[in-house]
Write a protein that holds these residues in place. Structure first.
Motif, PDB file in Angstrom:
ATOM      1  N   GLY A 101       1.124 -19.249  -0.898  1.00  0.00           N
ATOM      2  CA  GLY A 101       1.663 -20.483  -1.536  1.00  0.00           C
ATOM      3  C   GLY A 101       1.260 -20.839  -3.000  1.00  0.00           C
ATOM      4  N   PHE A 102       0.275 -20.232  -3.306  1.00  0.00           N
ATOM      5  CA  PHE A 102      -0.254 -20.852  -4.693  1.00  0.00           C
ATOM      6  C   PHE A 102       0.819 -20.741  -5.952  1.00  0.00           C
ATOM      7  CE2 PHE A 102      -2.591 -19.901  -8.744  1.00  0.00           C
ATOM      8  CZ  PHE A 102      -3.442 -20.921  -8.664  1.00  0.00           C
ATOM      9  N   PRO A 103       1.501 -19.578  -5.999  1.00  0.00           N
ATOM     10  CA  PRO A 103       2.470 -19.382  -7.119  1.00  0.00           C
ATOM     11  C   PRO A 103       3.612 -20.542  -7.056  1.00  0.00           C
ATOM     12  CG  PRO A 103       2.658 -17.510  -5.770  1.00  0.00           C
ATOM     13  CD  PRO A 103       1.345 -18.154  -5.475  1.00  0.00           C
ATOM     14  N   VAL A 118       6.757 -18.905   2.145  1.00  0.00           N
ATOM     15  CA  VAL A 118       5.225 -18.297   2.734  1.00  0.00           C
ATOM     16  C   VAL A 118       5.532 -17.587   3.950  1.00  0.00           C
ATOM     17  CG1 VAL A 118       3.074 -18.611   3.476  1.00  0.00           C
ATOM     18  CG2 VAL A 118       3.643 -19.859   1.386  1.00  0.00           C
ATOM     19  N   LYS A 119       5.943 -18.149   4.723  1.00  0.00           N
ATOM     20  CA  LYS A 119       6.582 -17.272   6.161  1.00  0.00           C
ATOM     21  C   LYS A 119       7.320 -16.101   5.676  1.00  0.00           C
ATOM     22  CE  LYS A 119       5.684 -20.984   9.557  1.00  0.00           C
ATOM     23  NZ  LYS A 119       6.408 -22.213   9.965  1.00  0.00           N
ATOM     24  N   ARG A 120       8.380 -16.108   5.021  1.00  0.00           N
ATOM     25  CA  ARG A 120       9.258 -15.399   4.839  1.00  0.00           C
ATOM     26  C   ARG A 120       8.261 -14.177   3.975  1.00  0.00           C
ATOM     27  NH1 ARG A 120      14.087 -17.101   1.683  1.00  0.00           N
ATOM     28  NH2 ARG A 120      13.213 -19.148   2.663  1.00  0.00           N
ATOM     29  N   ARG A 128       2.343 -12.006   8.888  1.00  0.00           N
ATOM     30  CA  ARG A 128       2.502 -13.526   9.367  1.00  0.00           C
ATOM     31  C   ARG A 128       1.073 -14.018  10.288  1.00  0.00           C
ATOM     32  NH1 ARG A 128       7.966 -16.083  10.968  1.00  0.00           N
ATOM     33  NH2 ARG A 128       7.246 -17.963  11.678  1.00  0.00           N
ATOM     34  N   HIS A 129       0.978 -13.349  11.298  1.00  0.00           N
ATOM     35  CA  HIS A 129      -0.070 -13.658  12.068  1.00  0.00           C
ATOM     36  C   HIS A 129      -1.441 -13.997  11.680  1.00  0.00           C
ATOM     37  CE1 HIS A 129      -0.166  -9.252  11.819  1.00  0.00           C
ATOM     38  NE2 HIS A 129      -1.575  -9.520  12.319  1.00  0.00           N
ATOM     39  N   LEU A 130      -1.825 -13.549  10.207  1.00  0.00           N
ATOM     40  CA  LEU A 130      -2.908 -13.572   9.646  1.00  0.00           C
ATOM     41  C   LEU A 130      -2.953 -15.040   8.902  1.00  0.00           C
ATOM     42  CD1 LEU A 130      -3.772 -10.094   8.788  1.00  0.00           C
ATOM     43  CD2 LEU A 130      -4.597 -11.518  10.783  1.00  0.00           C
ATOM     44  N   ALA A 131      -1.967 -15.847   8.657  1.00  0.00           N
ATOM     45  CA  ALA A 131      -1.948 -17.108   7.687  1.00  0.00           C
ATOM     46  C   ALA A 131      -3.134 -17.814   7.721  1.00  0.00           C
ATOM     47  CB  ALA A 131      -0.666 -17.754   8.129  1.00  0.00           C
ATOM     48  N   SER A 149       2.598  -9.511  -1.310  1.00  0.00           N
ATOM     49  CA  SER A 149       3.270 -10.831  -0.846  1.00  0.00           C
ATOM     50  C   SER A 149       3.260 -12.012  -1.852  1.00  0.00           C
ATOM     51  CB  SER A 149       3.264 -11.023   0.761  1.00  0.00           C
ATOM     52  OG  SER A 149       2.689 -12.317   0.907  1.00  0.00           O
ATOM     53  N   ARG A 150       2.129 -12.437  -2.249  1.00  0.00           N
ATOM     54  CA  ARG A 150       1.923 -13.448  -3.113  1.00  0.00           C
ATOM     55  C   ARG A 150       2.438 -13.062  -4.377  1.00  0.00           C
ATOM     56  NH1 ARG A 150      -4.061 -14.312  -5.310  1.00  0.00           N
ATOM     57  NH2 ARG A 150      -3.569 -12.678  -6.397  1.00  0.00           N
ATOM     58  N   ALA A 151       2.581 -11.746  -4.993  1.00  0.00           N
ATOM     59  CA  ALA A 151       3.250 -11.574  -5.978  1.00  0.00           C
ATOM     60  C   ALA A 151       4.932 -11.497  -6.136  1.00  0.00           C
ATOM     61  CB  ALA A 151       2.799 -10.310  -6.709  1.00  0.00           C
ATOM     62  N   LEU A 152       5.225 -11.415  -4.853  1.00  0.00           N
ATOM     63  CA  LEU A 152       6.565 -11.334  -4.524  1.00  0.00           C
ATOM     64  C   LEU A 152       7.348 -12.794  -4.158  1.00  0.00           C
ATOM     65  CD1 LEU A 152       6.822  -8.020  -2.564  1.00  0.00           C
ATOM     66  CD2 LEU A 152       7.620  -8.511  -4.898  1.00  0.00           C
ATOM     67  N   VAL A 153       6.357 -13.815  -3.542  1.00  0.00           N
ATOM     68  CA  VAL A 153       6.951 -14.840  -3.057  1.00  0.00           C
ATOM     69  C   VAL A 153       7.737 -15.623  -3.765  1.00  0.00           C
ATOM     70  CG1 VAL A 153       5.079 -16.243  -3.404  1.00  0.00           C
ATOM     71  CG2 VAL A 153       6.123 -16.756  -1.628  1.00  0.00           C
TER      72      VAL A 153
END
Lengths: 357, 278
Positions: A101-103, A118-120, A128-131, A149-153
């Motif tokens: 969620g940072f970006p 973030v979920k998506r 997702r289970h490691l959130a 996933s952080r770089a794509l969100v």
């Protein structure tokens, strides 16, 4: 089509550290949606090039355009590029969800929308289970998928990856290669991928820029690099090859006859820019070299079998041709010729390339 | 199992253990020697203790000089800790990338109070303060203590900063964080354990400081340590042992607070994790 839409355009880009020129006046384009690898040995300038694109290094000269806009004076946080680092660079003091969620938080996205995105993004890498975990509780492969996933969100224009898989073991690496490729296709991403692993570059990329000492040796599709290397460096760096020294005796259109230093002559269908009398190397891939019993085959070179080595799916034949040593790849069902026997090694005129010595 | 021996085997291990025990004894014996005397009912600071009593703590509480000294120590210690933590942290940040010219030299200047004799510093400050009108003021003592405490903060924060992977800050920047946001969201939280440790060291240093206090503090700024020092010469009573006990309790409480905070943080992390483990 590609060159009509230069999404990323490096224009005479250079980087000099002290007296060392790390990137030497490079020009190249990357099209929108393309997966391009920067491949080269360490010190070839590939990471420096990526860092200049991300904004962590200022170019010593030249321009960088992204989507029609000059970016070389923008700080990293205004470039809208997702960067995936070699060591993942997840924030250890935040949960996985906070990391991803940072970006979004930096862009002032409201909480509800942030959580949905973030979920998506976590679903994209099936984690997702490691959130609610911390990065330190995840395996290397999981951490790299979270970094991805952080770089794509936030749906950046370009995703830059700096040897993202080099810390993973072989099996996991191959799995991640497929996963990244699938994401690239699915999301229509433009990806610049830095690696020193030629196998990785060949499997993943639309095009590969082979860098050596700050210059691009060849910028081509994987099959273009493998089948039609233009320089000796590319021929040797990509896959394995046999190099035969010689001199161009005659040009016939695109083809050329080359007189070999070890004796005999061969013809090659693609002579490239080499004129009559120029010194060249004939590059032949091991799997293009076949053992035949008689000299009537095209480009037949008299050889002595020095050794054969069983490799499971194939047999490698080590051959002596005059002073040169050649390697041929034979199928596992082929009868291995006895060591010490003589035969002819032959290749089709279309299965070789001429490179500068 | 015990055959997993280190070089030298059992004999060497015994020597090592003995050495460690000696070192610990050397460090702790003075404390063990003084602390029981805080609970004596005798009027003399001597062994054997005739009987247990809290009378000397009562004496401290009743004596204006001692209560004032305790309050002063808390005021000056807190002030010096805040000033030193802010200055030391800023110095560590500024010196971090060695972008400044002479940053090595600058770093040594910040560390100088650790090696310069306290007497020299004290005399210098006394002269300086007289001119600046800071003599015998709380602000003067707080600044003087802060000067002594800055190196402890600097060293702790610098090592915390050095252990931060620079890729983390780059990653934050590439994800859209401006330099200020990178600092607030990544650098500061990751350096926080070092900053807190530095602050505890700073407070402990101020609590313990006598020499410079003698030079710059007036009668109104008498600290606990200074009060102990002067009462040692005037009348040696077990009140000193009781005061020593208080100083130790204060320091231990601080250390425990920091330890406890980090332990709690770890616990909370674990609790948050457990549901997803199922």
């Amino acid at each position: 089509m590609r060159d009509l839409d230069p999404f990323i355009h490096f224009e005479a880009i250079s980087k000099v550290f002290g007296t060392v020129t790390v990137v030497d006046a490079l020009d190249f384009h990357v099209a929108r949606g393309e997966f391009v690898s920067l491949l080269g040995p360490s010190g070839s300038g590939k990471t420096t090039l990526l860092m200049m694109l991300a904004g962590f290094e200022a170019p010593s000269g030249g321009r960088i355009h992204v989507d029609g806009r000059r970016v070389e004076h923008l700080p990293p946080y205004k470039r809208e590029m997702g960067v995936v680092f070699q060591n993942y660079a997840l924030f250890p003091h935040m949960t996985i969800a906070e990391n991803v969620g940072f970006p979004l938080k930096m862009r002032g996205v409201a909480r509800a929308e942030r959580e949905a995105k973030v979920k998506r993004a976590l679903d994209l890498v099936r984690l997702r289970h490691l959130a609610d975990r911390r990065p330190s509780q995840l395996s290397g492969g999981q951490q790299q998928r979270i970094a991805l996933s952080r770089a794509l969100v936030y749906e950046p224009k370009v995703v830059l990856m700096d040897e993202p898989l080099s810390a993973l073991d072989k099996q996991l690496r191959e799995h991640m290669q497929l996963e990244i490729r699938a994401l690239h296709r699915e999301l229509g991403l433009t990806v610049i991928f830095v690696t020193h692993d030629q196998g990785e570059a060949l499997t993943m990329s639309d095009r590969v820029a082979v860098l050596n000492r700050g210059k691009i040796e060849q910028f081509d599709t994987p099959s273009g690099l493998y089948d039609r290397p233009r320089t000796r460096f590319v021929a040797e760096f990509i896959g394995e090859t046999n190099l035969l020294a010689g001199r161009v005796a005659q040009r016939q259109g695109e083809a050329a006859t080359v007189v070999l230093a070890s004796g005999g002559s061969v013809t090659c269908d693609r002579a490239g820019p080499f004129e009559t009398d120029s010194e060249v190397m004939v590059s032949v891939r091991p799997e293009m070299l076949h053992l035949v019993p008689d000299a009537a085959a095209p480009n037949a070179l008299p050889v002595t079998v020095e050794d054969h080595v069983y490799h499971g799916d194939h047999i490698r034949l080590h051959l002596a041709f005059g002073e040169s040593r050649l390697v041929a790849r034979a199928g596992r069902r082929d009868a291995a010729p006895p060591i010490g026997s003589t035969a002819f090694a032959s290749f089709a005129p279309g299965d070789c390339a001429l490179v500068a010595p | 199992m015990s055959s997993v021996s280190r070089p030298g085997g059992a004999a060497f291990n015994a020597v090592r253990l003995a050495f460690a025990a000696l070192a610990v004894a050397f460090l702790l014996l003075p404390l063990v020697a003084i602390l029981p005397l805080a609970f004596t009912d005798s009027v003399f600071l001597v062994y054997p203790i005739s009987g247990p009593s809290l009378r000397w703590f009562g004496a401290l509480a009743e004596s204006q000089a001692w209560t004032r000294a305790i309050v002063n120590s808390l005021i000056i210690g807190s002030g010096a800790t805040v000033v030193a933590t802010v200055v030391g942290t800023l110095a560590a940040l500024g010196l971090r990338r060695e972008l400044l010219p002479f940053s090595g030299l600058l770093r040594s200047v910040f560390l100088l109070p650790m090696v310069v004799p306290a007497v020299v510093l004290g005399v210098g400050m006394q002269i300086l303060y007289a001119r600046m009108g800071l003599a015998s003021s709380y602000l003067g003592v707080i600044i003087a203590h802060a000067v002594l405490c800055v190196p402890f903060v600097l060293v702790n924060v610098a090592s915390a900063l050095a252990s931060i992977d620079p890729a983390l800050e780059r990653a934050a920047a590439s994800l859209g964080a401006s330099p200020v946001k990178v600092f607030r969201g990544v650098t500061l939280p990751l350096a926080m354990p070092g900053i807190l440790t530095g602050a505890v060291f700073a407070f402990a240093t101020s609590l313990d400081e006598v020499v410079i206090t003698l030079f710059v503090a007036g009668p109104n700024q008498t600290t606990l340590a200074r009060q102990m020092f002067s009462s040692l010469r005037e009348n040696i009573s077990p009140a000193i042992a009781a005061a020593a006990f208080i100083i130790m309790i204060l320091t231990f409480a601080l250390l425990l607070a920091v330890k406890g905070a980090s332990l709690l943080q770890g616990l909370r992390k674990k609790q948050r994790v457990q549901p997803s483990e199922a």
